[in-house]
Write a protein that holds these residues in place. Structure first.
Motif, PDB file in Angstrom:
ATOM      1  N   UNK A  31     -32.500  25.277 -31.089  1.00  0.00           N
ATOM      2  CA  UNK A  31     -34.739  25.460 -30.026  1.00  0.00           C
ATOM      3  C   UNK A  31     -33.936  24.944 -28.525  1.00  0.00           C
ATOM      4  N   UNK A  32     -34.015  25.744 -27.540  1.00  0.00           N
ATOM      5  CA  UNK A  32     -33.937  25.702 -26.369  1.00  0.00           C
ATOM      6  C   UNK A  32     -35.352  25.715 -25.621  1.00  0.00           C
ATOM      7  N   UNK A  33     -35.850  24.997 -24.353  1.00  0.00           N
ATOM      8  CA  UNK A  33     -36.537  24.540 -23.917  1.00  0.00           C
ATOM      9  C   UNK A  33     -37.422  25.908 -23.307  1.00  0.00           C
ATOM     10  N   UNK A  34     -38.617  26.086 -22.329  1.00  0.00           N
ATOM     11  CA  UNK A  34     -38.751  26.977 -21.381  1.00  0.00           C
ATOM     12  C   UNK A  34     -38.686  28.308 -22.087  1.00  0.00           C
ATOM     13  N   UNK A  35     -38.467  29.393 -21.587  1.00  0.00           N
ATOM     14  CA  UNK A  35     -37.379  30.682 -22.124  1.00  0.00           C
ATOM     15  C   UNK A  35     -36.269  30.791 -22.645  1.00  0.00           C
ATOM     16  N   UNK A  36     -35.749  30.066 -23.261  1.00  0.00           N
ATOM     17  CA  UNK A  36     -34.630  30.221 -23.839  1.00  0.00           C
ATOM     18  C   UNK A  36     -33.392  30.868 -23.099  1.00  0.00           C
ATOM     19  N   UNK A  37     -33.169  31.537 -23.731  1.00  0.00           N
ATOM     20  CA  UNK A  37     -32.160  32.503 -22.892  1.00  0.00           C
ATOM     21  C   UNK A  37     -30.595  32.558 -23.319  1.00  0.00           C
ATOM     22  N   UNK A  38     -30.101  31.461 -24.451  1.00  0.00           N
ATOM     23  CA  UNK A  38     -29.069  31.528 -25.142  1.00  0.00           C
ATOM     24  C   UNK A  38     -28.112  33.201 -25.316  1.00  0.00           C
ATOM     25  N   UNK A  39     -27.373  33.654 -24.755  1.00  0.00           N
ATOM     26  CA  UNK A  39     -26.493  34.219 -25.523  1.00  0.00           C
ATOM     27  C   UNK A  39     -26.182  34.647 -26.334  1.00  0.00           C
ATOM     28  N   UNK A  40     -26.343  36.023 -27.206  1.00  0.00           N
ATOM     29  CA  UNK A  40     -25.693  36.639 -28.041  1.00  0.00           C
ATOM     30  C   UNK A  40     -26.411  35.879 -29.891  1.00  0.00           C
ATOM     31  N   UNK A  41     -27.367  35.504 -29.419  1.00  0.00           N
ATOM     32  CA  UNK A  41     -28.320  35.600 -30.352  1.00  0.00           C
ATOM     33  C   UNK A  41     -28.917  36.545 -31.326  1.00  0.00           C
ATOM     34  N   UNK A  42     -29.038  36.350 -32.900  1.00  0.00           N
ATOM     35  CA  UNK A  42     -29.616  37.085 -32.964  1.00  0.00           C
ATOM     36  C   UNK A  42     -30.813  37.721 -33.052  1.00  0.00           C
TER      37      UNK A  42
END
Length: 199
Positions: free
Chosen positions: A138-149
């Motif tokens: 779970x990430x705030x805002x619009x997220x943006x974690x690289x490499x997620x499915x």
């Protein structure tokens, strides 16, 4: 003192969690939920699954889930909570839990999106686990974690008809972006096509 023993889950089962048609999250992978209703989205997915849920959040984060608020989405009695003191230990706990083959759903509530290397490590842990668990960050805002499915954004869209949310699939390896309108009817959550965003 007896150690807490949780039942191991079968190696074979559904390859994806699909709460409604055309909305599937592959097991054995890590997915990102972002937006102001990201915790509600995670609770909704937990309600679509069975078995225990491990919810990990940094100890310094003052936000805590309320059992009364959770009950409309999922049984609070299924949840185990971990609150590591250091932010970096949240991802370590998630990695170990995914590899453990004990819980089918592991949720990490993060203060910011993680980098590519930690996400890859989480995928490897989930892939090698015998029961193919589902990992949610779970990430705030619009997220943006690289490499997620996949990346999903959920926000409130309440109106005169009652509680509602807009759920968007913003990124997926094999599926195009799509949006759903989620409504609460007779105490149950249903999903239908969302209207295009205005403005």
């Amino acid at each position: 003192m007896n150690a807490l023993t949780l039942p191991r889950h079968p190696r074979h089962g559904p390859k994806a969690v699909a709460p409604v048609p055309d909305m599937a999250l592959a097991r054995g992978r890590v997915h990102e939920l972002c937006g102001p209703a990201r915790r509600s989205a995670a609770l909704w997915l937990a309600g679509a699954m069975t078995g225990p849920v491990l919810w990990i959040t940094p100890a310094r984060n003052g936000d805590r889930l309320s059992p009364c608020g959770m009950a409309g989405w999922a049984d609070p009695g299924r949840f185990l909570f971990a609150d590591p003191r250091r932010d970096e230990d949240v991802l370590w706990c998630m990695e170990e839990a995914l590899r453990s083959t004990v819980v089918p759903l592991v949720v990490a509530d993060l203060p910011r999106p993680p980098g590519l290397t930690p996400v890859r490590r989480l995928h490897l842990a989930a892939e090698t686990a015998g029961m193919a668990p589902l990992g949610l960050i779970l990430t705030p805002g619009d997220g943006g974690a690289p490499g997620v499915e996949s990346r999903w954004h959920m926000a409130p869209a309440h109106g005169a008809d009652g509680p509602a949310w807009r759920l968007e699939r913003r990124r997926a390896r094999t599926l195009p972006p799509k949006a759903w309108q989620m409504r609460c009817q007779d105490g149950r959550l249903s999903a239908g096509p969302a209207a295009p965003p205005q403005g």
